[in-house]
Design a protein around this motif. Sequence first.
Motif, PDB file in Angstrom:
ATOM      1  N   ASP A   1      -2.237   2.338  -6.539  1.00 10.91           N
ATOM      2  CA  ASP A   1      -2.645   1.046  -5.995  1.00 10.91           C
ATOM      3  C   ASP A   1      -3.885   1.153  -5.109  1.00 10.91           C
ATOM      4  O   ASP A   1      -4.477   0.128  -4.752  1.00 10.91           O
ATOM      5  CB  ASP A   1      -1.503   0.442  -5.182  1.00 10.91           C
ATOM      6  N   ARG A   2      -4.277   2.358  -4.760  1.00 12.65           N
ATOM      7  CA  ARG A   2      -5.451   2.550  -3.900  1.00 12.65           C
ATOM      8  C   ARG A   2      -6.751   2.671  -4.704  1.00 12.65           C
ATOM      9  O   ARG A   2      -7.817   2.833  -4.110  1.00 12.65           O
ATOM     10  CB  ARG A   2      -5.264   3.797  -3.023  1.00 12.65           C
TER      11      ARG A   2
ATOM     12  N   ASN B   1      -0.600   7.184  -5.648  1.00 14.87           N
ATOM     13  CA  ASN B   1      -1.491   6.243  -4.953  1.00 14.87           C
ATOM     14  C   ASN B   1      -2.303   5.392  -5.923  1.00 14.87           C
ATOM     15  O   ASN B   1      -3.459   5.051  -5.647  1.00 14.87           O
ATOM     16  CB  ASN B   1      -2.439   7.002  -4.025  1.00 14.87           C
TER      17      ASN B   1
ATOM     18  N   LYS C   1      -1.518  12.835  -7.261  1.00 21.86           N
ATOM     19  CA  LYS C   1      -2.213  11.972  -6.313  1.00 21.86           C
ATOM     20  C   LYS C   1      -2.535  10.615  -6.939  1.00 21.86           C
ATOM     21  O   LYS C   1      -2.266   9.557  -6.339  1.00 21.86           O
ATOM     22  CB  LYS C   1      -3.501  12.663  -5.853  1.00 21.86           C
TER      23      LYS C   1
ATOM     24  N   ARG D   1       0.855  -1.172   0.000  1.00 19.12           N
ATOM     25  CA  ARG D   1       0.000   0.000   0.000  1.00 19.12           C
ATOM     26  C   ARG D   1       0.898   1.231   0.000  1.00 19.12           C
ATOM     27  O   ARG D   1       1.732   1.412   0.888  1.00 19.12           O
ATOM     28  CB  ARG D   1      -0.896   0.018   1.242  1.00 19.12           C
ATOM     29  N   SER D   2       0.758   2.066  -1.006  1.00 22.95           N
ATOM     30  CA  SER D   2       1.568   3.270  -1.081  1.00 22.95           C
ATOM     31  C   SER D   2       1.185   4.224   0.042  1.00 22.95           C
ATOM     32  O   SER D   2       0.063   4.218   0.541  1.00 22.95           O
ATOM     33  CB  SER D   2       1.362   3.958  -2.438  1.00 22.95           C
ATOM     34  N   GLU D   3       2.153   5.040   0.442  1.00 25.92           N
ATOM     35  CA  GLU D   3       1.881   6.024   1.481  1.00 25.92           C
ATOM     36  C   GLU D   3       0.920   7.073   0.940  1.00 25.92           C
ATOM     37  O   GLU D   3       1.092   7.573  -0.169  1.00 25.92           O
ATOM     38  CB  GLU D   3       3.183   6.689   1.918  1.00 25.92           C
ATOM     39  N   LYS D   4      -0.080   7.383   1.719  1.00 27.25           N
ATOM     40  CA  LYS D   4      -1.143   8.266   1.251  1.00 27.25           C
ATOM     41  C   LYS D   4      -0.603   9.637   0.900  1.00 27.25           C
ATOM     42  O   LYS D   4       0.054  10.292   1.708  1.00 27.25           O
ATOM     43  CB  LYS D   4      -2.232   8.381   2.309  1.00 27.25           C
TER      44      LYS D   4
END
Length: 208
Positions: free
Chosen positions: A76-77, A74, A70, A43-46
């Motif tokens: 992967d989110r 992110n 953004k 999980r990438s850092e937000k």
Amino acid sequence: MENSKEQVIQLNLNLIVARGPPVPTIPVPVVAAPPTITVPAFRSEKFSVPEQFDGTRSKLLEFTTQLRMKLEVNHDRFRNDAAKVIYSVSHLEESALDQVVPLVNANLAAPFSSITAFVANLEALFGDPDPRGTALHQLVTLKQGKVDFATYYSQFLRIVANLDYNEKAKIDALTEGLSEDLKDAMTYRTDRPDTVEAYATMLMTIDN
């Protein structure tokens, strides 16, 4: 008679085997399976959330830049492109949101085919119809004045990004807006770099 004898002998052998000591049972150890190790998904850092865009023309470039960063950092989110589009639409408000509401109502799951299409729509609605002319005007009026060189340079880069200037033209334009102190300092320098980045680094060092 011969067959009967053979049968009797076979029966006696079977009886002896049956009466013999039982074959010992050797227990087979049961090896427990190793515990299942669950590897957490990356999980990438937000990344910071872009500010809401209300349709103000001067804020469009800042909004689309922050939005692209953004979504890239992110990625992967978001499970797919549709999720990215819905997220982007959720950061519109006022007149910007009013313009896309009909598209959203027509296709809630995917009002735009991609982020590229979403940004193109915003640029068509709220972008500058003459970005080069605006940039030229802004460049002519841009002066360092009393601010530090780093602040002046960041404004210069934002403006010149809309112009197809080569390195020499960029250096000349950057020099034109310098403060008088920096211009005087550069008068005696004969080692002016050939790239605007190296030239700006030199000016920043002198300014500091």
